[in-house]
Each structure stands twice: as C-alpha cells, then as structure tokens.
Scaffold this motif. Structure first.
Motif, mmCIF file in Angstrom:
data_model
loop_
_atom_site.group_PDB
_atom_site.id
_atom_site.type_symbol
_atom_site.label_atom_id
_atom_site.label_comp_id
_atom_site.label_asym_id
_atom_site.label_seq_id
_atom_site.Cartn_x
_atom_site.Cartn_y
_atom_site.Cartn_z
ATOM 1 N N SER A 294 1.146 -29.961 97.676
ATOM 2 C CA SER A 294 2.169 -30.752 98.365
ATOM 3 C C SER A 294 3.533 -30.181 98.020
ATOM 4 O O SER A 294 3.690 -29.436 97.058
ATOM 5 C CB SER A 294 2.078 -32.225 97.979
ATOM 6 N N ARG B 49 8.410 -33.796 104.039
ATOM 7 C CA ARG B 49 7.404 -33.759 102.979
ATOM 8 C C ARG B 49 6.106 -33.260 103.606
ATOM 9 O O ARG B 49 5.771 -33.635 104.723
ATOM 10 C CB ARG B 49 7.189 -35.152 102.393
ATOM 11 N N TRP B 50 5.376 -32.427 102.876
ATOM 12 C CA TRP B 50 4.108 -31.934 103.397
ATOM 13 C C TRP B 50 3.037 -32.011 102.333
ATOM 14 O O TRP B 50 3.319 -31.988 101.145
ATOM 15 C CB TRP B 50 4.235 -30.507 103.940
ATOM 16 N N GLU B 51 1.807 -32.176 102.795
ATOM 17 C CA GLU B 51 0.667 -32.268 101.900
ATOM 18 C C GLU B 51 -0.526 -31.583 102.555
ATOM 19 O O GLU B 51 -0.805 -31.783 103.735
ATOM 20 C CB GLU B 51 0.333 -33.730 101.636
#
Length: 134
Positions: free
Chosen positions: A71, A78-80
């Motif tokens: 992440s 925001r990225w995961e």
C-alpha cells in the motif's frame, strides 16, 4: 373632447415580471455550467486514479509465491494492492500458476470518498532453480 394619449414603454409590473424571468433563466444557466465544470474535474480525478492503478499494477510482472500485499500514497490518492491465487483447473509443467491482483485507489473529492478498482491476472514467479551438480 380630449385627444387620447397612448402610453409608450413598460409598466413597473411588466418590468418586474421580465426581471424575475431573467433571474430564473440565469440561475438555471449558472447551475448547468457549474455542474459541467464539476463533472470535468471529477473526470480528471478519475483518470488520474486509473493511471495510478495501472502504474502500480505494472510494478511487477510476476507475483511471489506468498502473494503481493502493498500500500502507499501518491498525489492525494491512497492505493492498496492485494493478490490471491487464481484457480484455472489446469496444471502441468508449462502452465504457470496465476494470481488475481487487485489494485484499489481511493481519494476524497471534497464531498465523499471515491474509489477505483483494477483487477488483473499475473503469473506466479518461478522459484529459483537449484544449481546443477554432478
């Protein structure tokens, strides 16, 4: 006998009605234009989220045996990343094991949280081959 005089111009009531109609029309036009500008901004943020998800997915061309969990944050997004084995029902020495990789990008647009999900398949990384000994 008195000569008849004709009144020319608008009465106060006619003028007020004309201004009320004009105000309503301008209000509707303003709303429509504001909605278009807001939509254009939403599309731009969505396109950036798609580009980020594609870029993160391209970080690896193969997934380790234990999977991929990562992440981060970039430019207000925001990225995961998460992965899970993907069963194909096929097996053999030339058929790679697959993982379903999911990238979720989230951002706040001023009113609520938005998100974009990208799912793709990646092969599992082959374990390193043992050195050949005689």
């Amino acid at each position: 006998m008195m000569p008849s005089t004709r009144q020319r111009g608008l009465t106060l009531l006619e003028l007020l009605v004309a201004f009320a109609i004009m105000a309503l029309a301008l209000g509707m036009l303003y709303r429509a234009m504001g909605g278009s500008a807001r939509s254009a901004g939403d599309v731009e943020r969505y396109q950036r989220a798609v580009l980020l998800a594609e870029s993160v997915a391209a970080l690896r061309d193969a997934v380790p045996e234990q999977g991929w969990r990562q992440s981060g944050e970039s430019g207000g997004y925001r990225w995961e990343v998460s992965s899970a084995p993907y069963r194909t029902g096929l097996s053999g020495p030339d058929i790679p094991l697959l993982h379903e990789v999911e990238v979720v990008v989230t951002w706040f647009d001023g009113e609520r949280d938005r998100s974009f999900e990208l799912a793709t398949l990646r092969p599992q990384r082959k374990p390193p081959e043992a050195a050949f000994t005689r």
